[in-house]
Design a protein around this motif. Sequence first.
Motif, mmCIF file in Angstrom:
data_model
loop_
_atom_site.group_PDB
_atom_site.id
_atom_site.type_symbol
_atom_site.label_atom_id
_atom_site.label_comp_id
_atom_site.label_asym_id
_atom_site.label_seq_id
_atom_site.Cartn_x
_atom_site.Cartn_y
_atom_site.Cartn_z
ATOM 1 N N PRO A 1 5.729 5.865 -4.783
ATOM 2 C CA PRO A 1 6.180 4.846 -5.311
ATOM 3 C C PRO A 1 7.608 5.453 -5.644
ATOM 4 O O PRO A 1 8.162 7.004 -5.329
ATOM 5 N N VAL A 2 8.765 4.933 -6.250
ATOM 6 C CA VAL A 2 10.126 5.380 -6.859
ATOM 7 C C VAL A 2 9.831 6.904 -6.898
ATOM 8 O O VAL A 2 9.238 6.960 -8.844
ATOM 9 N N GLY A 3 10.429 8.176 -7.064
ATOM 10 C CA GLY A 3 10.816 9.279 -7.832
ATOM 11 C C GLY A 3 9.337 10.219 -6.920
ATOM 12 O O GLY A 3 9.794 11.284 -6.865
ATOM 13 N N HIS A 4 8.813 9.975 -5.816
ATOM 14 C CA HIS A 4 8.409 10.091 -5.173
ATOM 15 C C HIS A 4 8.944 10.627 -4.613
ATOM 16 O O HIS A 4 10.034 10.192 -3.458
ATOM 17 N N ILE A 5 8.797 11.910 -3.155
ATOM 18 C CA ILE A 5 10.003 13.192 -2.926
ATOM 19 C C ILE A 5 9.667 11.930 -1.696
ATOM 20 O O ILE A 5 10.598 12.121 -0.095
ATOM 21 N N HIS B 1 9.600 8.500 -1.061
ATOM 22 C CA HIS B 1 9.644 7.450 -1.295
ATOM 23 C C HIS B 1 10.917 6.335 -0.224
ATOM 24 O O HIS B 1 12.098 7.544 -0.223
ATOM 25 N N ALA B 2 10.913 5.652 0.182
ATOM 26 C CA ALA B 2 11.873 5.507 1.310
ATOM 27 C C ALA B 2 12.075 3.662 0.773
ATOM 28 O O ALA B 2 11.978 2.731 0.647
ATOM 29 N N GLU B 3 14.033 3.578 0.844
ATOM 30 C CA GLU B 3 14.278 2.422 0.598
ATOM 31 C C GLU B 3 14.217 1.588 1.645
ATOM 32 O O GLU B 3 14.295 2.443 2.800
ATOM 33 N N GLY B 4 14.163 0.375 1.591
ATOM 34 C CA GLY B 4 13.866 -0.412 2.469
ATOM 35 C C GLY B 4 12.483 -0.745 3.088
ATOM 36 O O GLY B 4 12.929 -0.047 4.730
ATOM 37 N N GLN B 5 11.578 0.207 2.933
ATOM 38 C CA GLN B 5 10.430 -0.172 3.643
ATOM 39 C C GLN B 5 10.035 -0.813 4.275
ATOM 40 O O GLN B 5 9.423 -0.599 5.753
ATOM 41 N N LEU B 6 9.911 -2.069 3.691
ATOM 42 C CA LEU B 6 9.496 -3.110 4.705
ATOM 43 C C LEU B 6 10.444 -3.041 5.837
ATOM 44 O O LEU B 6 9.374 -3.371 7.125
ATOM 45 N N THR B 7 11.466 -3.160 5.857
ATOM 46 C CA THR B 7 12.124 -3.055 6.717
ATOM 47 C C THR B 7 11.673 -1.771 7.749
ATOM 48 O O THR B 7 11.754 -1.621 9.312
ATOM 49 N N VAL C 1 0.938 -1.236 -0.313
ATOM 50 C CA VAL C 1 0.004 0.381 0.100
ATOM 51 C C VAL C 1 0.996 1.185 0.307
ATOM 52 O O VAL C 1 0.648 2.336 -0.771
ATOM 53 N N ARG C 2 2.065 0.994 0.581
ATOM 54 C CA ARG C 2 2.456 2.683 0.714
ATOM 55 C C ARG C 2 3.303 2.511 -0.462
ATOM 56 O O ARG C 2 3.761 3.758 -0.849
ATOM 57 N N GLY C 3 3.859 1.252 -1.163
ATOM 58 C CA GLY C 3 5.048 1.160 -1.396
ATOM 59 C C GLY C 3 4.370 2.231 -3.762
ATOM 60 O O GLY C 3 4.761 2.940 -3.695
ATOM 61 N N ARG C 4 2.298 1.562 -3.186
ATOM 62 C CA ARG C 4 1.886 2.682 -4.612
ATOM 63 C C ARG C 4 1.800 3.938 -3.574
ATOM 64 O O ARG C 4 1.664 4.904 -4.558
#
Length: 265
Positions: free
Chosen positions: A139-143, A145-151, A133-136
């Motif tokens: 998404p990549v490119g959004h201000i 967006h978080a890498e390693g989001q699941l962690t 849900v958060r990934g959508r």
Amino acid sequence: MGDQLPGGRPRHTSTAPRRSVLCDAEGSPLVDFVAGRSITGRDWADDIRLPDSRPAPAADAILASLPGWMASTSHRELAALLSVRALQLRQFHLYAWDFSTQRPDPDWSEPRLPDHLRIRGLDGVTASDLDPVRGRAYPVGHIDHAEGQLTRLTGLLRGSLYGPVLACSKVALAGSTPVAAALVAGRSGLPAWPAPSIVDLFRDPREAVPGIGALLLRSALAQASADGTPDRLLLTVTEGNPAQRLYERTGFTRLGSARCFLVPS
């Protein structure tokens, strides 16, 4: 304000939140700040202030004494100088809802929803449920967006990143599937503002009805008020995120703005 360690390294002082200081060669304070760590473990000089209003030597001291640190400040001249040699990570605004001076609308506790949606607490909701849900939403490119989001979501729900998740956190479900969430935790993640905070708010742009984020936010505020704790809730919003307008319409008060940098190693 504090003392300088040999070599210009800061030492904590005894006030709360404790502030550290960097001095010039004569021992005069150049900057003071709250020292802490980011959720990724990086050293962080937060809420940097200039007690003597000398931005140029203050910037030099930060760059020389805090290599590899994050550094955040609301001082415009200092931020402009740091931006020349340090990487800007984020520009953000800090907001607060003070329950001692404002009360949520009674209707916020039971919002009207489409028949296929319901709002409830986080019991039984996992990081894996919220991750897509958060990934959508971001998404990549959004201000935001978080890498390693699941962690990050896993640590958030376990209470290891921002302290315990508060009971006023909310999730919107379509059937049994999360489509939006408002996550409230025991602290903000900002070293200088270790207070209960709304640390994440997002909705699935494919599934959730427009406005569900506002309903979740208001529902969380209504329950926090009914629970009688905390005294206030903080949140930060990245510059350029349209959610800033939502927070202002809801009644949050802007406390200030800051820019956060990564000091080169």
